[in-house]
Design an enzyme around this catalytic site. Structure first.
Site, PDB file in Angstrom:
ATOM      1  N   LYS A 107      16.642  15.560 -26.892  1.00  0.00           N
ATOM      2  CA  LYS A 107      17.099  16.871 -26.431  1.00  0.00           C
ATOM      3  C   LYS A 107      15.899  17.801 -26.363  1.00  0.00           C
ATOM      4  O   LYS A 107      15.175  17.967 -27.345  1.00  0.00           O
ATOM      5  CB  LYS A 107      18.160  17.426 -27.394  1.00  0.00           C
ATOM      6  N   ASP A 215      31.451  24.681 -31.561  1.00  0.00           N
ATOM      7  CA  ASP A 215      31.595  24.402 -30.122  1.00  0.00           C
ATOM      8  C   ASP A 215      32.228  23.026 -29.915  1.00  0.00           C
ATOM      9  O   ASP A 215      31.722  22.205 -29.156  1.00  0.00           O
ATOM     10  CB  ASP A 215      30.232  24.486 -29.433  1.00  0.00           C
TER      11      ASP A 215
END
Length: 343
Positions: A107, A215
């Protein structure tokens, strides 16, 4: 909440919805196509870490292969006097060869968007990305890769303009958003409840370790397939934080899934918010086309299918109670008959 009857239309006929704007929320694109394609829905939902309901860019990721057969240990390459950014990049490039669809993922996060926490290590105070700490608290150290419902953190590098996080990439797997769309319709109740059962157990484990994901949504859930059936894996802690007992005032996550109490009172708590987001996921799995928004639900514009079992309807109502005091707790969800008796 009163159970509501279904008034759904076929997925190809659906129109993209846009909820009323909340204060501080950035406006979306003015024009949206009448028919909802998979890509249109995906773009609508790619609203990531937001503060006060404003959206920001989601860092991307790529798949890599370690250049060495030995598993890596987490290095705290934080750009201080003992490790420069150039040395960190060189170490990264020696260890990893970026390819496609392999067992490790990287990432890339712009340096300005990385929140850090001070950590005392070997006599030094290091600034470590909060996302690294959250993943290690939730999934354990790299040696535990593959054992947790949370995808394991393996390594990280602090470079000149960005920070790289190296993580386990379950293979074969697909995110839940794609899994639902590929099903070409609602998931079977047994399948949805099996996924829900794993998610409830996973978030209870995270909360017990002091991690609030904030989230939980279909793009952040991987469905790993194998001979033992479906396995849930949770990713992307970029909006997460350390769990506290009190209320949060700034929302970080996907605005569409902010709990009603944030719109009404301007604050929210970890447990009720997570239950709300799990209810959204259950609705989307049983509905077949992810397009839930909290504001539309509050306005009574989202309806439950009348074809669902009484158990699933009860579970949805317990998760999606507008008043957080009437919402089930995570522990109560785990004891719900639909969850407890699910495979």
């Amino acid at each position: 909440m009163v159970l509501r009857e279904d008034n759904r239309v076929p997925a190809t006929k659906r129109k993209a919805s846009r909820p009323p704007e909340a204060p501080g929320k950035r406006s979306r694109d003015a024009g949206e196509p009448a028919a909802v394609s998979a890509e249109t829905v995906r773009e609508r939902k790619r609203e990531s870490c937001s503060e006060q309901l404003s959206t920001t860019e989601t860092p991307g990721s790529c798949d890599v292969q370690p250049s060495s057969s030995n598993p890596s240990t987490p290095r705290q390459d934080n750009g201080d006097t003992y490790t420069s950014a150039s040395e960190s990049r060189a170490r990264f490039e020696r260890k990893y060869l970026q390819l496609q669809m392999l067992g490790v993922a990287i990432k890339h996060i712009p340096k300005g968007k990385v929140e850090t926490q001070p950590v005392f290590h070997l006599g030094k105070v290091l600034q470590v990305p909060l996302e690294v700490l959250l993943m290690m608290k939730a999934a354990g150290r790299p040696a535990s890769a593959g054992k947790s419902a949370v995808v394991s953190f393996l390594d990280w590098y602090d470079l000149e303009q960005e920070v790289l996080l190296v993580m386990e990439r379950p293979v074969p797997s697909v995110d839940l958003f794609t899994y639902i769309l590929n099903n070409d319709g609602p998931l079977e109740e047994d399948t949805a409840l099996s996924i829900m059962k794993q998610l409830v157990g996973a978030v209870l484990h995270m909360h017990s370790n002091g991690v609030f994901h904030r989230d939980i949504k279909s793009e952040n859930i991987l469905i790993q397939t194998g001979s033992d059936g479906l396995r849930v894996r949770i990713i992307d802690f970029g909006c997460g934080c350390i769990l506290t007992d009190g209320a949060y005032r700034k929302f970080s996550g996907t605005p569409d899934y902010a709990p009603p109490e944030f719109y009404v009172c301007g604050s929210y708590e970890a447990g009720p918010t997570t239950v709300w987001q799990l209810g959204v996921l259950l609705y989307e799995m049983l509905d077949g086309l992810p397009q839930f928004t909290t504001t539309e639900f509050i306005c009574d514009s989202i309806r439950f299918s009348s074809e669902l079992s009484c158990g699933c309807l009860d579970l949805l109502n317990l998760c999606l109670a507008v008043d957080p005091s009437e919402r089930a707790t995570l522990e109560q969800l785990q004891q719900h008959p639909c969850i407890r008796h699910s495979a």
